[in-house]
Design a protein around this motif. Structure first.
Motif, PDB file in Angstrom:
ATOM      1  N   ASP A 160      22.877 -48.998 -17.340  1.00  0.00           N
ATOM      2  CA  ASP A 160      23.997 -49.005 -18.276  1.00  0.00           C
ATOM      3  C   ASP A 160      24.645 -47.640 -18.426  1.00  0.00           C
ATOM      4  OD1 ASP A 160      22.012 -47.673 -19.546  1.00  0.00           O
ATOM      5  OD2 ASP A 160      22.008 -48.895 -21.374  1.00  0.00           O
ATOM      6  N   GLY A 161      24.267 -46.671 -17.577  1.00  0.00           N
ATOM      7  CA  GLY A 161      24.841 -45.336 -17.673  1.00  0.00           C
ATOM      8  C   GLY A 161      24.003 -44.381 -18.483  1.00  0.00           C
ATOM      9  N   GLY A 162      23.019 -44.891 -19.171  1.00  0.00           N
ATOM     10  CA  GLY A 162      22.112 -44.025 -19.913  1.00  0.00           C
ATOM     11  C   GLY A 162      20.995 -43.506 -19.025  1.00  0.00           C
ATOM     12  N   HIS A 163      19.982 -42.972 -19.646  1.00  0.00           N
ATOM     13  CA  HIS A 163      18.845 -42.486 -18.868  1.00  0.00           C
ATOM     14  C   HIS A 163      17.588 -42.513 -19.730  1.00  0.00           C
ATOM     15  CE1 HIS A 163      19.917 -38.746 -21.009  1.00  0.00           C
ATOM     16  NE2 HIS A 163      18.657 -38.369 -20.805  1.00  0.00           N
ATOM     17  N   ILE A 164      16.447 -42.450 -19.047  1.00  0.00           N
ATOM     18  CA  ILE A 164      15.160 -42.417 -19.711  1.00  0.00           C
ATOM     19  C   ILE A 164      14.511 -41.074 -19.437  1.00  0.00           C
ATOM     20  CG2 ILE A 164      14.068 -43.554 -17.736  1.00  0.00           C
ATOM     21  CD1 ILE A 164      12.016 -44.737 -19.640  1.00  0.00           C
ATOM     22  N   SER A 165      13.887 -40.518 -20.444  1.00  0.00           N
ATOM     23  CA  SER A 165      13.200 -39.230 -20.322  1.00  0.00           C
ATOM     24  C   SER A 165      11.730 -39.433 -20.659  1.00  0.00           C
ATOM     25  CB  SER A 165      13.823 -38.206 -21.279  1.00  0.00           C
ATOM     26  OG  SER A 165      13.059 -37.009 -21.286  1.00  0.00           O
ATOM     27  N   VAL A 166      10.870 -39.025 -19.725  1.00  0.00           N
ATOM     28  CA  VAL A 166       9.420 -39.144 -19.910  1.00  0.00           C
ATOM     29  C   VAL A 166       8.827 -37.744 -19.870  1.00  0.00           C
ATOM     30  CG1 VAL A 166       7.271 -40.122 -19.057  1.00  0.00           C
ATOM     31  CG2 VAL A 166       9.396 -41.416 -18.851  1.00  0.00           C
ATOM     32  N   ILE A 167       8.146 -37.356 -20.919  1.00  0.00           N
ATOM     33  CA  ILE A 167       7.535 -36.026 -21.034  1.00  0.00           C
ATOM     34  C   ILE A 167       6.040 -36.202 -21.244  1.00  0.00           C
ATOM     35  CG2 ILE A 167       7.465 -33.887 -22.355  1.00  0.00           C
ATOM     36  CD1 ILE A 167      10.392 -34.329 -23.029  1.00  0.00           C
ATOM     37  N   SER A 168       5.251 -35.471 -20.455  1.00  0.00           N
ATOM     38  CA  SER A 168       3.792 -35.600 -20.498  1.00  0.00           C
ATOM     39  C   SER A 168       3.163 -34.274 -20.868  1.00  0.00           C
ATOM     40  CB  SER A 168       3.250 -36.079 -19.146  1.00  0.00           C
ATOM     41  OG  SER A 168       3.862 -37.292 -18.767  1.00  0.00           O
ATOM     42  N   ASP A 169       2.062 -34.357 -21.572  1.00  0.00           N
ATOM     43  CA  ASP A 169       1.268 -33.179 -21.928  1.00  0.00           C
ATOM     44  C   ASP A 169       0.261 -32.939 -20.807  1.00  0.00           C
ATOM     45  OD1 ASP A 169      -0.421 -31.259 -22.917  1.00  0.00           O
ATOM     46  OD2 ASP A 169      -0.631 -32.150 -24.899  1.00  0.00           O
ATOM     47  N   ILE A 170       0.489 -31.878 -20.017  1.00  0.00           N
ATOM     48  CA  ILE A 170      -0.400 -31.574 -18.886  1.00  0.00           C
ATOM     49  C   ILE A 170      -1.164 -30.277 -19.133  1.00  0.00           C
ATOM     50  CG2 ILE A 170       1.039 -32.794 -17.222  1.00  0.00           C
ATOM     51  CD1 ILE A 170       2.119 -30.041 -16.345  1.00  0.00           C
ATOM     52  N   THR A 171      -1.457 -30.014 -20.397  1.00  0.00           N
ATOM     53  CA  THR A 171      -2.156 -28.767 -20.736  1.00  0.00           C
ATOM     54  C   THR A 171      -3.495 -28.672 -20.013  1.00  0.00           C
ATOM     55  OG1 THR A 171      -1.112 -28.846 -22.915  1.00  0.00           O
ATOM     56  CG2 THR A 171      -2.985 -27.349 -22.636  1.00  0.00           C
ATOM     57  N   ALA A 172      -4.259 -29.760 -20.043  1.00  0.00           N
ATOM     58  CA  ALA A 172      -5.579 -29.734 -19.401  1.00  0.00           C
ATOM     59  C   ALA A 172      -5.447 -29.498 -17.905  1.00  0.00           C
ATOM     60  CB  ALA A 172      -6.319 -31.043 -19.680  1.00  0.00           C
ATOM     61  N   LEU A 173      -4.468 -30.168 -17.268  1.00  0.00           N
ATOM     62  CA  LEU A 173      -4.271 -29.979 -15.835  1.00  0.00           C
ATOM     63  C   LEU A 173      -3.814 -28.556 -15.534  1.00  0.00           C
ATOM     64  CD1 LEU A 173      -4.081 -31.130 -12.983  1.00  0.00           C
ATOM     65  CD2 LEU A 173      -1.742 -31.853 -13.515  1.00  0.00           C
ATOM     66  N   HIS A 174      -2.912 -28.028 -16.363  1.00  0.00           N
ATOM     67  CA  HIS A 174      -2.411 -26.660 -16.154  1.00  0.00           C
ATOM     68  C   HIS A 174      -3.540 -25.647 -16.277  1.00  0.00           C
ATOM     69  CE1 HIS A 174      -0.376 -22.870 -17.266  1.00  0.00           C
ATOM     70  NE2 HIS A 174       0.540 -23.289 -16.412  1.00  0.00           N
ATOM     71  N   ARG A 175      -4.399 -25.840 -17.279  1.00  0.00           N
ATOM     72  CA  ARG A 175      -5.531 -24.930 -17.443  1.00  0.00           C
ATOM     73  C   ARG A 175      -6.490 -25.038 -16.260  1.00  0.00           C
ATOM     74  NH1 ARG A 175      -6.712 -26.128 -23.892  1.00  0.00           N
ATOM     75  NH2 ARG A 175      -4.915 -24.950 -24.683  1.00  0.00           N
TER      76      ARG A 175
END
Length: 742
Positions: free
Chosen positions: A357-372
């Protein structure tokens, strides 16, 4: 009802558009819902459905595709299926292709549960598959026949079709043109025996104002859902359109069920999910978004740019960015996932995907454990690299495909390769070819042979070999296999060790030669000492009984010469002993060399005449005085001249000379035309107890100490003595003394 259907469709589109794989199981483990990402994750053919599959089928498929990593497939399947389906849990998986996935199992109402799998290596845009199903549903609804009944202003039936009777569930032919609306209603009610609720519904709608548009839904006892639409006509009558909306009614019920299910999934997801319309205003948000951003102010209808400004001004992130720039970049859907560090140490990664429909979806994940974990892995890798670079050996680790995994700096030096050439991923075969071109395997055909021999030994066997590099270094290479099928190569520079071994071997040989020389010296000295002693004893015995004065004088002269010869031998041995002990007494003073050379010429002329060798002194240039010990200098020149006379055959010549090769150096030369010395024997001639002719019956006498003693005396006077000679071309002895400045 249409609004609920649209909401259900929007919710379905949301889940199907999610970039992560989502599979919803029923209470019996059957697949109720799966998005396109789940089908792609299971490597299903395009357009294939998971309908009919169970949780065990999906889990087995994931195990076959390597999502659970290496290992026995049945054991992986048992572990996955033994998990409590009623409990929420998640697993971090490393697939055999090296990609990482987070798999979350979320319990849902009614015994159902959802499996959400997120590719945290690279988020992928989810494929939306619901539109085709909706299109087919719309097509099916349009093709369904509708019942039509037209009434005049007197509410009498004027026209109807067969579907009208069929949908009213009356017997065919029961409706007649001219029947009143009440009669039609009575016929319908009479055919609904046993359906009191349906009868009451039709009775209530008997008196509806037909001058207004209205509609209602009737559920027949046989399960058919019928929708009735009443539309006023321009002549005062009205038209009733009946539609069999059983599939639509069922779809609405299913959509409601799915909407409830999706609401529960979104509420349970650990990832922040925000859906924006074409106007960039928030349409849907889950609880994880507020929890991750600690933002309770976010509300449906908020503009994305306003939300970004509020978060930047609130100092949520450690790095400040321009909200307008961040807003524009949100619509670059092909960019890789964005990673940002929050002020509280949390690490977030986000990805966006467009909606139809012209919009968008935004998915944000917490990757603190992976980053560490990645940071710790990098820290340990850096520490390991420092340890490897500090080792005294070159180390290179290869994987099972014979490609470089890790290497230290010393390995680059010892292999003759650069750090760029030995970068991770470099193939062993390519590295060998570079080494061959640079001569690291040796020069010419020998290097090619080594290259071919090594090329045949690809398997990482436990072995060790030694090779010599282009610059002459000796490198020891050892190979040890690793448990993962790779191998580690250790390079050691053993050049110094090999040289030390060679030096030890040369020293051993020299020691043996020295011992042999001493033995020869003792044998020679015994011979040299016996000769004058025999003369002394023999002529002394003859002198006892001799009465002839002439013979007595001759015998005494012979005894005197033998005694002097014996004394000179003893003096040489004594001088050698003093030189070895560093006890030579030297008194340096300026000497006038021409007079010394003339004295040597006079002293040695009788010996030259006896040997029938010409002895001469070259014309001398103007020479400065030389700093030397006169007695020791005479001894050196006498030894050199005697040596030259001894090794020059009859008819040859010996010449004394002096020159000034440098302003502060005076060079005295003793040249002969004798037998000469081989180039490889020149230095051995100066060793003590060494005689280049070793047989007892040798042609030339002597103790073998003359040249050694001459060089020792020269060094004691800070002078140098060298020989220039070739076999058969004579010898030149060069004694260089320091000149005294006038």
């Amino acid at each position: 009802m249409t609004c609920r259907l649209e909401q259900a469709e929007a919710a379905l589109q949301l889940v199907l558009a999610m970039p992560g794989a989502v599979v919803v199981y029923g209470a019996g483990g059957e697949v109720l819902l799966a998005n396109a990402a789940a089908a792609a994750m299971l490597a299903m053919p395009p357009g294939a459905s998971l309908a009919g599959m169970t949780a065990a089928d999906v889990t087995r498929r994931l195990a076959e595709l390597g999502f659970y990593g290496p290992g026995e497939r049945e054991a992986q399947l048992r572990r996955a299926l033994d998990a409590d389906p009623a409990a929420s849990h998640r697993r971090l998986l490393c697939a055999t292709d090296g990609r990482w996935y987070e798999m979350a199992f979320l319990p849902l109402p009614g015994g159902r549960r959802a499996m959400v799998t997120t590719d945290i290596t690279q988020y992928r845009q989810a494929e939306i598959a619901a539109w085709e199903r909706l299109r087919l549903t719309d097509a099916a609804l349009r093709q369904n026949p509708s019942g039509i009944g037209i009434y005049d202003r007197e509410m009498r039936l004027m026209l109807h079709n067969d579907a009208y009777e069929s949908l009213l569930n009356v017997a065919p032919g029961s409706l007649r043109i001219g029947m009143s609306f009440d009669e039609v209603t009575d016929a319908v009610i009479s055919g609904m025996a046993g359906d009191a609720e349906g009868q009451a519904g039709f009775e209530a709608r008997r008196h509806v104002d037909r001058s207004q548009s209205n509609q209602f839904l009737h559920l027949r006892s046989d399960g058919v859902a019928m929708r009735a639409i009443s539309q006023p006509l321009s002549d005062g009558g009205f038209m009733v359109v009946l539609e069999d909306v059983t599939p639509l009614h069922a779809a609405e019920a299913e959509a409601k069920r799915r909407a409830d299910l999706l609401d529960a999934v979104l509420a349970a997801l650990p990832h922040s999910v925000c859906v924006y319309g074409a106007d960039s205003r928030l349409l849907m948000v889950n609880a994880a978004c507020r929890r991750i951003f600690k933002d309770d102010e976010v509300a449906i209808g908020d503009h994305l740019l306003d939300t970004l400004r509020r978060r930047e001004e609130g100092g949520i992130f450690m790095d400040r960015r321009d909200p307008e720039e961040t807003f524009r970049r949100r619509f670059n859907f092909n960019r890789p996932p964005v990673i940002r560090m929050c002020a509280d140490g949390t690490v977030l990664t986000g990805i966006t995907a467009p909606l139809p429909d012209g919009g968008h979806i935004s998915v944000i994940s917490d990757i603190t454990a992976l980053h560490r974990a990645e940071f710790e892995a990098q820290r340990r890798a850096a520490l390991l690299q420092v340890m490897m670079d500090s080792m005294r050996h070159g180390i290179c680790l290869f994987d099972r495909d014979c490609q470089v995994v890790a290497v230290n700096r010393l390995a680059c030096t010892l292999t003759g390769l650069s750090e760029q050439e030995l970068a991770p991923g470099a193939a062993l075969e390519d590295l060998r070819r570079i080494q061959l071109e640079r001569g690291q395997f040796g020069a010419g055909q020998a290097g090619v042979d080594v290259f071919k021999w090594r090329a045949q030994r690809v398997a990482p066997n436990l072995e060790a070999y030694t090779r010599v590099t282009a610059d002459g270094r000796c490198i020891e290479v050892s190979t040890d296999p690793t448990p993962d099928g790779g191998f580690v190569r250790i390079y050691s520079d053993v050049t110094a060790e090999r040289r030390a071994v060679a030096e030890i071997e040369r020293a051993r040989i020299a020691a043996e030669e020295a011992s042999s020389a001493k033995t020869r010296f003792l044998a020679t000295m015994s011979h040299e000492l016996r000769t004058p002693l025999n003369a002394v004893i023999g002529f002394s015995e003859a002198l006892v009984d001799e009465v002839d004065p002439q013979n007595v004088q001759e015998f005494a002269r012979t005894i005197l010469e033998a005694g002097r010869h014996l004394l000179s031998l003893i003096d040489e041995v004594l001088a050698v002993a003093q030189a070895g002990a560093g006890a030579l007494q030297i008194e340096l003073r300026p000497l006038y060399l021409p007079s010394i050379l003339e004295g040597i010429l006079r002293l040695m002329r009788p010996a030259a005449e006896a040997a029938e060798v010409s002895l001469a002194l070259e014309p001398l240039p103007a020479l400065p005085r030389a700093n030397a010990d006169e007695r020791r200098l005479r001894q050196i020149l006498l030894n050199l001249t005697a040596n030259a006379l001894k090794f020059t055959p009859m008819g040859g010549s010996v010449t004394l000379g002096a020159s000034l090769p440098q302003p502060d150096v005076v060079e005295i030369t003793v040249s002969d035309t004798g037998i000469g010395i081989a180039a490889d024997q020149l230095e051995r001639a100066f060793e003590p107890f060494v005689q280049l002719e070793t047989s007892h019956a040798r042609r030339y006498g002597g103790s073998g100490l003359g040249l050694y003693l001459a060089r020792a005396l020269a060094h004691a006077m800070e002078a140098t003595l060298v020989l220039d000679s070739e076999r058969g071309s004579g010898t030149v002895a060069r004694l260089r003394l320091k000149a005294v400045k006038p």
